[in-house]
Write a protein that holds these residues in place. Structure first.
Motif, short mmCIF file in Angstrom:
data_model
loop_
_atom_site.label_atom_id
_atom_site.label_comp_id
_atom_site.label_asym_id
_atom_site.label_seq_id
_atom_site.Cartn_x
_atom_site.Cartn_y
_atom_site.Cartn_z
N VAL A 153 0.71 -1.36 0.11
CA VAL A 153 0.10 0.05 -0.24
C VAL A 153 0.98 1.21 -0.04
O VAL A 153 0.65 2.37 -0.55
N ALA A 154 2.01 1.21 0.74
CA ALA A 154 2.98 2.35 0.86
C ALA A 154 3.47 2.44 -0.56
O ALA A 154 3.81 3.85 -0.86
N ALA A 155 3.67 1.38 -1.36
CA ALA A 155 4.13 1.76 -2.71
C ALA A 155 3.16 1.83 -3.74
O ALA A 155 3.26 1.89 -4.89
N GLU A 156 2.02 2.17 -3.16
CA GLU A 156 0.77 2.60 -4.07
C GLU A 156 0.18 1.58 -4.80
O GLU A 156 -0.34 1.81 -5.93
N PHE A 157 0.30 0.38 -4.30
CA PHE A 157 -0.42 -0.88 -4.96
C PHE A 157 -1.82 -0.58 -4.70
O PHE A 157 -2.23 -0.24 -3.49
N SER A 158 -2.76 -0.80 -5.73
CA SER A 158 -4.10 -1.01 -5.36
C SER A 158 -4.65 -2.25 -4.51
O SER A 158 -3.75 -3.11 -4.88
N GLN A 159 -5.63 -2.31 -4.20
CA GLN A 159 -6.34 -3.62 -3.60
C GLN A 159 -6.03 -4.58 -4.70
O GLN A 159 -5.91 -5.94 -4.34
N ARG A 160 -6.71 -4.20 -5.72
CA ARG A 160 -6.62 -5.24 -7.06
C ARG A 160 -5.20 -5.72 -7.24
O ARG A 160 -5.09 -6.87 -7.42
N ASP A 161 -4.33 -4.85 -7.42
CA ASP A 161 -2.98 -5.22 -7.49
C ASP A 161 -2.39 -6.43 -6.60
O ASP A 161 -1.49 -7.24 -6.77
N LEU B 9 5.96 -8.39 -13.25
CA LEU B 9 6.81 -7.92 -11.80
C LEU B 9 6.96 -6.53 -11.93
O LEU B 9 6.77 -5.89 -12.76
N THR B 10 6.71 -6.12 -10.63
CA THR B 10 6.99 -4.35 -10.49
C THR B 10 8.43 -4.26 -10.74
O THR B 10 9.47 -4.88 -10.94
N SER B 11 8.52 -3.01 -11.09
CA SER B 11 9.84 -2.42 -11.62
C SER B 11 11.02 -2.69 -10.42
O SER B 11 10.63 -2.84 -9.55
N GLY B 12 12.07 -2.84 -10.81
CA GLY B 12 13.11 -3.28 -10.04
C GLY B 12 13.37 -2.41 -8.82
O GLY B 12 13.43 -2.72 -7.60
N LYS B 13 13.08 -0.90 -9.01
CA LYS B 13 13.45 -0.12 -8.04
C LYS B 13 12.29 -0.15 -7.04
O LYS B 13 12.69 -0.01 -5.84
N VAL B 14 10.91 -0.14 -7.47
CA VAL B 14 10.00 -0.61 -6.59
C VAL B 14 10.06 -1.94 -5.73
O VAL B 14 9.87 -1.85 -4.48
N LYS B 15 10.57 -2.76 -6.34
CA LYS B 15 10.55 -4.00 -5.68
C LYS B 15 11.90 -4.09 -4.76
O LYS B 15 11.53 -4.39 -3.56
N SER B 16 12.78 -3.46 -5.21
CA SER B 16 13.97 -3.29 -3.99
C SER B 16 13.67 -2.67 -2.80
O SER B 16 13.80 -2.89 -1.79
#
Lengths: 183, 92
Positions: A153-161, B9-16
């Motif tokens: 959520v902090a990384a701005e993922f939606s609930q669907r994500d 997959l999420t982008s590498g930066k976000v994933k890290s």
């Protein structure tokens, strides 16, 4: 299931994680052949909503495994396999050819708690008798799920994500969390 | 077991960044308490603890116990879980 495997020191292997250029069926056959343990969850062989198709991948893969084991003989004699369903005897009607086999069930209520216990108990028999208590794995699982949800959520993922997080990502995050926790 | 497959997959930066923060969350405790449904019980679990701190027969009593910990400074926040482990709500 993935979290319990990781917490008990096992590496989950899924066909989606392998080389995407290889036909899925080849990947599945390779995984069946090269993995020491396999878990087949038949719980989705019945659809839950109107007009929803049942999923037959797991029964299909179980059939592949049983066939391979039968043909391979001694080469796969040490391979251990756990078959799961929500109800203990439902497979008698759905896959009657399996009659006489032993299937573990984890029920329809408290599924997460019971599934963790079934898996953990199986690991004590086939992998290593020294496994963490099921109660501890369940509590840790809850903490991991909330930590992951907070960070997504902090990384701005939606609930669907969040609901549709890929298995590859889930395994990565669960593995990292468990690794830090058990240091 | 309701998790579905798919998605890129999420982008590498976000994933890290998520990975780094998860590593910190897993290895530190900040006074959170978790209210978790069990088979025929509700429990309070302190963050990082291996066992339940308190066991209650109904959710309302577990929430009251957790809120009392919050008001007395024994907890920094309350994470209330659903039956799949997911966050139902957070109180702080």
């Amino acid at each position: 299931m993935i979290f319990t495997c990781l917490y008990c020191g096992l590496e989950p292997r899924l066909s989606q994680l392998e080389d995407s250029g290889t036909p899925r069926i080849k990947t599945i056959l390779h995984l069946i052949k090269s993995s020491k343990y396999s878990i087949h969850d038949l719980s989705r062989m019945k659809s839950e909503a109107a007009n929803e198709l049942a999923r037959f991948n797991m029964p299909f893969e179980l059939g592949l495994e049983l066939g391979m084991k039968s043909i391979a003989g001694n080469k796969m004699k040490n391979k251990k396999c756990l078959v799961l369903d929500t109800e203990r005897h439902r497979y008698h009607a759905a896959i009657s050819d399996l009659s006489g086999s032993d299937i573990a069930s984890y029920g329809k209520q408290e599924q997460v708690e019971r599934l963790i216990k079934v898996l953990r108990d199986w690991f004590t028999h086939v992998v290593n008798p020294k496994q963490p208590p099921a109660n501890k794995v369940f509590l840790e699982y809850n903490e991991f799920v909330s930590d992951l949800q907070i960070e997504l959520v902090a990384a701005e993922f939606s609930q669907r994500d969040i609901d549709n997080l890929s298995n590859a990502e889930y395994i990565h995050y669960a593995g990292e969390w468990v690794g830090s926790r058990l240091q | 077991m309701s998790k579905k497959k798919s998605r890129v997959l999420t982008s590498g930066k976000v994933k890290s960044r998520i990975t780094r923060r998860l590593n910190i969350a897993a290895s530190t405790t900040e006074g959170q308490v978790h209210v978790i449904p069990r088979s025929s019980a509700w429990i309070i679990k302190k963050e990082g603890a291996e066992r339940a701190y308190r066991v209650y027969d109904v959710k309302a009593k577990a929430l009251a116990g957790a809120r009392s910990m919050l008001s007395s400074g024994l907890a920094s926040s309350i994470v209330i879980h659903d039956k799949y482990g997911r966050i139902d709500s957070i109180e702080s």
